[in-house]
Design a protein around this motif. Sequence first.
Motif, mmCIF file in Angstrom:
data_model
loop_
_atom_site.group_PDB
_atom_site.id
_atom_site.type_symbol
_atom_site.label_atom_id
_atom_site.label_comp_id
_atom_site.label_asym_id
_atom_site.label_seq_id
_atom_site.Cartn_x
_atom_site.Cartn_y
_atom_site.Cartn_z
ATOM 1 N N GLY A 124 0.964 -1.295 0.051
ATOM 2 C CA GLY A 124 -0.069 -0.031 -0.105
ATOM 3 C C GLY A 124 0.918 1.419 0.102
ATOM 4 O O GLY A 124 1.992 1.511 0.679
ATOM 5 N N ASN A 125 0.412 2.275 -0.706
ATOM 6 C CA ASN A 125 1.141 3.441 -0.911
ATOM 7 C C ASN A 125 1.326 4.201 0.375
ATOM 8 O O ASN A 125 2.470 4.775 0.849
ATOM 9 N N ALA A 126 0.226 4.366 1.167
ATOM 10 C CA ALA A 126 0.546 4.971 2.752
ATOM 11 C C ALA A 126 1.255 4.209 3.529
ATOM 12 O O ALA A 126 1.934 4.906 4.446
ATOM 13 N N CYS A 127 1.265 2.680 3.481
ATOM 14 C CA CYS A 127 2.195 2.246 4.311
ATOM 15 C C CYS A 127 3.727 2.329 3.996
ATOM 16 O O CYS A 127 4.467 2.771 4.742
ATOM 17 N N MET A 128 3.895 2.343 2.627
ATOM 18 C CA MET A 128 5.320 2.666 2.187
ATOM 19 C C MET A 128 5.719 4.194 2.547
ATOM 20 O O MET A 128 6.740 4.473 3.150
ATOM 21 N N SER A 129 4.882 5.123 2.234
ATOM 22 C CA SER A 129 5.203 6.420 2.291
ATOM 23 C C SER A 129 5.263 6.817 3.746
ATOM 24 O O SER A 129 6.103 7.757 4.196
ATOM 25 N N GLY A 130 4.179 6.367 4.576
ATOM 26 C CA GLY A 130 4.030 6.716 5.887
ATOM 27 C C GLY A 130 5.382 6.327 6.930
ATOM 28 O O GLY A 130 5.604 7.140 7.689
ATOM 29 N N LEU A 131 5.951 5.206 6.451
ATOM 30 C CA LEU A 131 7.196 4.906 7.050
ATOM 31 C C LEU A 131 8.644 5.526 6.707
ATOM 32 O O LEU A 131 9.422 5.583 7.351
ATOM 33 N N THR A 132 8.509 6.675 5.894
ATOM 34 C CA THR A 132 9.460 7.489 5.473
ATOM 35 C C THR A 132 9.508 8.754 6.224
ATOM 36 O O THR A 132 10.401 9.250 6.196
ATOM 37 N N TYR A 133 8.215 8.839 6.753
ATOM 38 C CA TYR A 133 8.170 10.169 7.786
ATOM 39 C C TYR A 133 8.616 9.973 9.126
ATOM 40 O O TYR A 133 8.463 8.836 9.641
ATOM 41 N N GLY A 134 9.299 11.267 9.773
ATOM 42 C CA GLY A 134 9.213 11.080 11.185
ATOM 43 C C GLY A 134 7.944 10.843 12.038
ATOM 44 O O GLY A 134 6.919 11.219 11.242
ATOM 45 N N PHE A 135 7.867 10.143 12.981
ATOM 46 C CA PHE A 135 6.922 10.072 13.866
ATOM 47 C C PHE A 135 7.053 10.223 15.426
ATOM 48 O O PHE A 135 7.528 9.538 15.923
ATOM 49 N N ALA A 136 6.522 11.296 15.705
ATOM 50 C CA ALA A 136 6.740 11.835 17.107
ATOM 51 C C ALA A 136 5.660 11.128 18.152
ATOM 52 O O ALA A 136 5.952 11.158 19.179
ATOM 53 N N ALA A 177 -3.815 -1.225 18.940
ATOM 54 C CA ALA A 177 -3.915 -1.229 17.467
ATOM 55 C C ALA A 177 -4.206 0.052 16.802
ATOM 56 O O ALA A 177 -3.615 0.536 15.829
ATOM 57 N N ALA A 178 -5.037 0.952 17.398
ATOM 58 C CA ALA A 178 -5.516 2.445 16.848
ATOM 59 C C ALA A 178 -3.993 3.215 16.960
ATOM 60 O O ALA A 178 -3.727 4.048 16.002
ATOM 61 N N ARG A 179 -3.409 3.263 17.958
ATOM 62 C CA ARG A 179 -2.086 4.046 17.953
ATOM 63 C C ARG A 179 -1.057 3.593 16.999
ATOM 64 O O ARG A 179 -0.675 4.514 16.239
ATOM 65 N N CYS A 180 -0.921 2.509 16.711
ATOM 66 C CA CYS A 180 0.104 1.722 15.940
ATOM 67 C C CYS A 180 -0.374 2.086 14.523
ATOM 68 O O CYS A 180 0.433 2.159 13.664
ATOM 69 N N ALA A 181 -1.490 2.080 14.237
ATOM 70 C CA ALA A 181 -2.183 2.280 12.913
ATOM 71 C C ALA A 181 -1.762 3.751 12.418
ATOM 72 O O ALA A 181 -1.468 4.066 11.218
ATOM 73 N N GLN A 182 -1.716 4.698 13.330
ATOM 74 C CA GLN A 182 -1.340 6.025 13.103
ATOM 75 C C GLN A 182 0.106 6.207 12.601
ATOM 76 O O GLN A 182 0.630 7.169 12.069
ATOM 77 N N ILE A 183 0.988 5.171 12.611
ATOM 78 C CA ILE A 183 2.388 5.182 12.134
ATOM 79 C C ILE A 183 2.216 5.666 10.615
ATOM 80 O O ILE A 183 3.228 5.975 10.155
ATOM 81 N N THR A 184 1.161 4.918 10.048
ATOM 82 C CA THR A 184 1.202 5.196 8.594
ATOM 83 C C THR A 184 -0.092 5.879 7.871
ATOM 84 O O THR A 184 -0.043 6.572 6.968
ATOM 85 N N HIS A 185 -1.095 5.630 8.782
ATOM 86 C CA HIS A 185 -2.411 6.306 8.618
ATOM 87 C C HIS A 185 -3.040 7.271 9.392
ATOM 88 O O HIS A 185 -3.364 6.709 10.514
ATOM 89 N N GLY A 186 -3.278 8.596 9.202
ATOM 90 C CA GLY A 186 -3.890 9.431 10.205
ATOM 91 C C GLY A 186 -5.148 9.722 10.211
ATOM 92 O O GLY A 186 -5.644 10.187 11.255
ATOM 93 N N HIS A 187 -6.047 9.277 9.316
ATOM 94 C CA HIS A 187 -7.351 9.540 9.363
ATOM 95 C C HIS A 187 -7.916 8.541 10.619
ATOM 96 O O HIS A 187 -7.756 7.379 10.623
#
Length: 356
Positions: A124-136, A177-187
């Motif tokens: 998935g595009n969001a999974c791939m791109s999301g992991l390239t961002y910093g995550f505070a 699960a919901a917190r870890c989903a935000q690693i790549t998907h923010g909606h």
Amino acid sequence: MIVRRSPDDLAAYRSRVLGSLLGGALGDALGAPIEFDSIDGIRRQYGLAGVTGPVPDSLGKVGLVTDDTQMTLFTVEGLIRGGDVPAVRNAYLRWLDTQRLPGPSHSSGWLGEQGWLYARRAPGNACMSGLTYGFAGPAPFGERGPVNPESKGCGTVMRSAPFGYGARDAREAFELAARCAQITHGHPTGYLAAGAFAAMVHLVLAGEPLGSAVQGAADLLAGHPAHEETSLALRAAVRLAEQGDPSPERVESLGGAWVAEEALAIAVYCALVHPGPGDLRRALLLAVNHSGDSDSTGAVCGNLLGALHGHRSLPTDWLADLEGRETITDLADDFVTWTAGETAADGSWEKRYPRD
């Protein structure tokens, strides 16, 4: 988290964890060759019933899994290697290596050394791109997360079953699960759907009937802001299941499953209409024979029913060609060992699962 179980309870727990991981992989592999096909195209190629068992992909391979199973396995690894959001994110970064590198390049723990995982299967595009961002860190529930804030793709749900395996209760499974989903998907819909799915898996693995587990997860979901899209999708799935007469057309009335709430709804619907321990073939076939994200709905349905019934409910003939079966079985055993607090004291465990 260490949980003391009797030998019989431990055996049942192992069967359900293994059933969920293998069941998800089976559904994933079953749906992968037809993921981007319409139901009309599927019927033209395979007959009116659609696929009736594992079929070759475009390269003639049978039983290959996709990023859905890959990421689910790395979720398990992240739980073993820390069990919090940073540890799970680090595990997903190791998954990202499998999508970018031809094979293992350095020692990163046992799972990252499995060469068969180094295969790019339409991630998935969001999974791939999301992991390239910093995550505070994740945003408060109901708000948009910092990474891909408009994305609610099904990549959140398809990897989240393991959060239900070792949690102390359904609420803990939901929230992690919901917190870890935000690693790549923010909606919020994307990450709350993942939380609801993890809660369902926890409840059925703990012995709740499927219908009660769906309702329990829906009740948890309703307590969070911005739950409405996912709650509406789940209610539609339950109502549709009550009508009986399942068909691909009924599946498609719930959506295409490219987004999280639709993938969850379709998987739940297929499980509810075929809930018995002898029904898994029918449930998975219904879950993949539609004009949508067939591998993800197959994976989520398989995760759920495998957790409900255990690994002995899975079709052995389908398992014969399943990619990575030995790795999946070993990982399930390791997870059960970890939750039981029975890891080896000779240093081998730390080498296998170094702390992040």
